[in-house]
Design an enzyme around this catalytic site. Structure first.
Site, PDB file in Angstrom:
ATOM      1  N   ARG A 171       0.849  -1.069  -0.181  1.00  0.00           N
ATOM      2  CA  ARG A 171      -0.045  -0.036   0.221  1.00  0.00           C
ATOM      3  C   ARG A 171       0.942   1.209   0.036  1.00  0.00           C
ATOM      4  O   ARG A 171       0.781   2.105  -0.970  1.00  0.00           O
ATOM      5  CB  ARG A 171      -1.042  -0.059   1.218  1.00  0.00           C
ATOM      6  CG  ARG A 171      -1.942   1.146   1.176  1.00  0.00           C
ATOM      7  CD  ARG A 171      -2.924   1.206   2.398  1.00  0.00           C
ATOM      8  NE  ARG A 171      -3.368  -0.046   2.465  1.00  0.00           N
ATOM      9  CZ  ARG A 171      -4.365  -0.369   3.672  1.00  0.00           C
ATOM     10  NH1 ARG A 171      -4.387   0.832   4.642  1.00  0.00           N
ATOM     11  NH2 ARG A 171      -5.147  -1.450   3.688  1.00  0.00           N
ATOM     12  N   TYR A 225     -17.837  12.409 -15.610  1.00  0.00           N
ATOM     13  CA  TYR A 225     -17.552  13.371 -16.454  1.00  0.00           C
ATOM     14  C   TYR A 225     -15.875  13.533 -17.010  1.00  0.00           C
ATOM     15  O   TYR A 225     -15.890  14.060 -18.266  1.00  0.00           O
ATOM     16  CB  TYR A 225     -17.554  14.854 -15.652  1.00  0.00           C
ATOM     17  CG  TYR A 225     -18.825  14.929 -15.000  1.00  0.00           C
ATOM     18  CD1 TYR A 225     -20.039  15.016 -16.078  1.00  0.00           C
ATOM     19  CD2 TYR A 225     -19.000  14.885 -13.831  1.00  0.00           C
ATOM     20  CE1 TYR A 225     -21.231  15.112 -15.433  1.00  0.00           C
ATOM     21  CE2 TYR A 225     -20.241  15.233 -13.411  1.00  0.00           C
ATOM     22  CZ  TYR A 225     -21.420  15.141 -14.062  1.00  0.00           C
ATOM     23  OH  TYR A 225     -22.776  15.402 -13.506  1.00  0.00           O
ATOM     24  N   HIS A 240      -7.738  -4.461  -8.055  1.00  0.00           N
ATOM     25  CA  HIS A 240      -7.793  -3.565  -6.835  1.00  0.00           C
ATOM     26  C   HIS A 240      -9.003  -3.451  -5.881  1.00  0.00           C
ATOM     27  O   HIS A 240      -9.573  -2.499  -6.272  1.00  0.00           O
ATOM     28  CB  HIS A 240      -7.043  -2.161  -6.968  1.00  0.00           C
ATOM     29  CG  HIS A 240      -6.544  -1.513  -5.822  1.00  0.00           C
ATOM     30  ND1 HIS A 240      -5.128  -1.718  -5.492  1.00  0.00           N
ATOM     31  CD2 HIS A 240      -7.036  -0.498  -5.104  1.00  0.00           C
ATOM     32  CE1 HIS A 240      -4.915  -0.890  -4.412  1.00  0.00           C
ATOM     33  NE2 HIS A 240      -5.894  -0.022  -4.296  1.00  0.00           N
TER      34      HIS A 240
END
Length: 758
Positions: free
Chosen positions: A39, A129, A85
């Site tokens: 991580r 968007y 993931h």
């Protein structure tokens, strides 16, 4: 309704006793390792954390190359969390957005289309968007991934494969930097210039044992190239010395002081304004302006009139000075001290060495591991290509046999029920050759095709020999790696727009620290009042009549004097200690103020002797009640802590009694026995701390008053009625003597109080 699940019957066989401490340690260790390895820390080889690597790989699988069309980020995020993931969509999108921000990444890995946030701290538009594709940097990181350049492992659900590390033809770890917080460790690496990193890497290929100094840019030998220091996306100026930068790179830990870039813009008629064009890395512009505005409202920036944001695509912060007489350097120095116009960029090169071991590495160690990885990628790609060439040569060998025996091959195919075994037996072919011949198109049975096959066979044989020579020679391998790095260097050269150095280096301008300190305080007149019991307060304005001031019962006025908020106030106690207070830090005039013993660490058996405005150019004569004294420079009396500074060494029952400004060339001392002695000032030593020397000899009692004066002007005093008396040099002859003499009875008309002031 859900089923009720009951524990199995049959005793406690299913229950295992576990030591709580051991269980917690085991589980926390597993969590810590997961956070560190999967991580928070980047891999030294490709400079990516797992989430970034998975984003890049997912975009590669979707075909989002730098020359392809854009695709919605929602689709990319969906692929990443669905296949590779399994975490929150927002966290994956935030990571994707950061890879596309040119103010966060020195060399963006993702090319974004739409609103991807800005330096003001505004967040990106929702992923439905925005659109994205990879940049050339991402293409370099992936170069050769389909040629067995790196290992793959199963994904979390074992349905797909994902790369353990990317081939990494671009020095991404140092070029784009990284930051992350794991369990018990963290990483913070600022971005650097890719051109300079390639220079250093090429130098390491020639000299693997090169020191950090060898890899750094040498101003005396600019042709050699090398690393100057961090190159931040937002520019700015690093004001650290070359020595401190080298030390940080040697240890892998340190930091860099980055200042905003500014210039003075003439507004006509002698006026000016300051324009800030670049701000430090990772500083939000809107928050920076808010902070400066808050400092203005708190009156901590008295030299600044206003701050305006006139930024468009580029940064333009306008700082308006209070007046045209304000020194722009002092104004900016005060802003650098109080705001994020100057920021510290930490360096902690804690990375996963070879993808497995977290360790803090030096600059040369990071580059060496990247070079070793590039060599390993070269070897794997070469072996992959060699295997492909061998397979193709095998097929081409079969084709050539077919052309030499074309009629027989056609007969076997037409007449035999199982032509493949027959071909293998008749011409001693391999299974692959026989299969390739059977799959050959009829249009390939041309004379020209035979010629082309022979040409291809010769070319592949030559390439095979070259690859085998490469695999057999370390020198050739490093030459090839150097050539690849040279190509990256050309692509991101400093002459290109993306490759030009943005962060410059400079020394901080020499500025008067005292002037800067005062520049951060609003200058206002105050009247300092100290009571008999040691309470202090500062009244606004210069007050001439303090007789109306109120004090606590049993307390009264000890002394008062005028000052300003920019002054430093020196307080001297009977114990011989000096304390320094800022005029702006004194308690306000409402109420009775505060006890000095709360503000400074003053002993209970000591009282305030005197207090005054600090004048660093002045000298003082300090005397004890017993008649010992010395001259001390006032600059040496300044204390920077609450504990104060011991100036005069006194022991009970003796105490410090007088602090007199030094002027003139003689000293007049009057004892409690009403005897006066006049002697040259030069006979009193000057020191920073001590007991002092005997000023006047007494049988009983001690000193009453002291005055420094110029013998040419004579000695003056005033009686209780306010009348002034002057004794000339000739009239003082009988009192003139050497230090530590007894003196003679005071002249006629001297005040009964024994004080020169009546």
């Amino acid at each position: 309704m859900g089923q009720s699940l009951l524990p199995p019957s049959g005793g406690d066989d299913h229950i295992l006793p576990v030591d709580l401490k051991a269980a917690l340690e085991e589980r926390y260790l597993a969590y810590a390792l997961s956070t560190i390895m999967h991580r928070a820390l980047p891999d030294v080889r490709d400079g990516l954390k797992p989430v970034h690597r998975r984003i890049v790989h997912a975009m590669s699988e979707m075909g989002l190359r730098s020359n392809s069309s854009f695709k919605k980020c929602a689709r990319i995020v969906g692929d990443v969390i669905g296949k590779f993931h399994p975490h929150g969509d927002q966290s994956v999108y935030d990571a994707l957005v950061r890879l596309a921000q040119d103010f966060s990444q020195r060399y963006p890995i993702v090319d974004g289309q739409g609103n991807f946030g800005n330096i003001d701290g505004d967040s990106a538009a929702a992923y439905r968007y925005t659109e994205a594709r990879m940049t050339d940097v991402a293409s370099l990181l992936l170069e050769g991934i389909d040629q067995d350049a790196c290992d793959f492992r199963p994904t979390y659900n074992e349905e797909d494969q994902e790369p353990v590390v990317l081939p990494g033809a671009f020095p991404n770890l140092l070029a784009n930097g990284a930051s992350g917080i794991a369990v018990g460790m963290a990483t913070s690496i600022p971005p650097h210039n890719a051109h300079e990193l390639c220079d250093a890497a090429l130098h390491l290929i020639k000299k693997p044992d090169a020191t950090i100094e060898d890899l750094m840019f040498d101003p005396n030998n600019p042709e050699r190239g090398g690393i100057e220091g961090p190159d931040l996306p937002t520019g700015g100026i690093i004001i650290d010395s070359r020595e401190s930068i080298i030390e940080a790179y040697k240890t892998g830990r340190g930091g860099f002081r980055v200042r905003s870039k500014w210039e003075v813009e003439d507004t006509g008629r002698g006026g000016y304004q300051i324009i800030v064009t670049e701000i430090p890395f990772q500083v939000q512009k809107s928050r920076l302006i808010e902070k400066i505005a808050e400092l203005l409202l708190a009156r901590k920036l008295p030299l600044l009139e206003d701050v305006r944001d006139e930024s468009a695509e580029d940064i333009r912060l306008v700082l308006v000075p209070k007046s045209r007489s304000v020194d722009p350097t002092i104004l900016m120095e005060s802003l650098f001290k109080l705001s994020e116009l100057e920021n510290r960029i930490p360096l902690n090169m804690n990375v996963l060495s070879m993808g497995r071991v977290p360790k803090v590495m030096a600059l040369n160690e990071v580059l060496l591991e990247w070079l070793d990885h590039r060599r390993e990628v070269l070897l794997r790609r070469s072996r992959f290509r060699l295997a492909a060439i061998d397979r193709r040569l095998e097929i081409l060998g079969g084709y050539l046999i077919a052309y030499l025996n074309l009629d027989e091959v056609i007969r076997i195919i037409r007449e035999e029920d199982e032509p493949k075994p027959a071909l293998i037996e008749r011409f001693t072919l391999t299974d692959l050759q026989a299969e390739s011949i059977l799959n050959m198109r009829l249009r390939s049975l041309r004379k020209l095709e035979e010629f082309e096959i022979r040409t291809e066979f010769d070319a592949l044989s030559k390439e095979k020999a070259e690859i085998e020579a490469l695999l057999a020679s370390d020198d050739k391998q490093w030459q090839t790696v150097a050539w690849e790095i040279g190509e990256v260097k050309k692509k991101f050269a400093k002459a290109t727009e993306i490759g030009r150095r943005r962060t410059l280096f400079s020394n901080a301008p020499e500025a008067d620290l005292e002037a800067i300190q005062q520049a951060m305080i609003e200058k206002e007149p105050i009247t300092v009042v100290i009571s008999e019991k040691g309470w202090i307060r500062a009244l606004k304005g210069h007050i001439s009549d303090v007789s109306t001031l109120q004090f606590k019962e049993g307390d009264g006025l000890k002394l008062s004097f005028t000052a300003s908020t920019t002054d430093r106030i020196l307080v001297v106690t009977t114990g011989g200690k000096a304390y320094t207070l800022g005029g702006d830090k004194l308690p306000g005039g409402r109420g009775h103020g505060e006890p000095l013993r709360i503000i400074v660490d003053m002993e209970n058996d000591q009282d305030v002797l005197t207090a005054f405005v600090h004048d660093p150019a002045r000298k003082l004569l300090i005397s004890s009640a017993a008649g010992n004294g010395f001259v001390v420079p006032e600059a040496d009396m300044v204390a920077n802590t609450r504990k104060g500074k011991q100036i005069m060494n006194v022991a009970m029952p003796d105490e410090a009694k007088l602090v007199i400004p030094v002027k003139g060339d003689h000293v007049a001392v009057v004892g409690e026995n009403r005897k006066m002695l006049v002697f040259p000032l030069a006979q009193i030593p000057e020191m920073g701390r001590g007991k002092g020397v005997r000023l006047q000899r007494y049988k009983d009692g001690g000193v009453c008053d002291i005055r420094c004066f110029a013998i040419a002007d004579g000695l003056t005093w005033a009686d209780s009625a306010g009348r002034s008396f002057v004794k000339t040099r000739d009239e003082l002859i009988e009192w003139l003597g050497d230090r530590a003499s007894a003196g003679r009875t005071v002249p006629k008309g001297f005040p009964r109080s024994g004080k020169f002031t009546g």
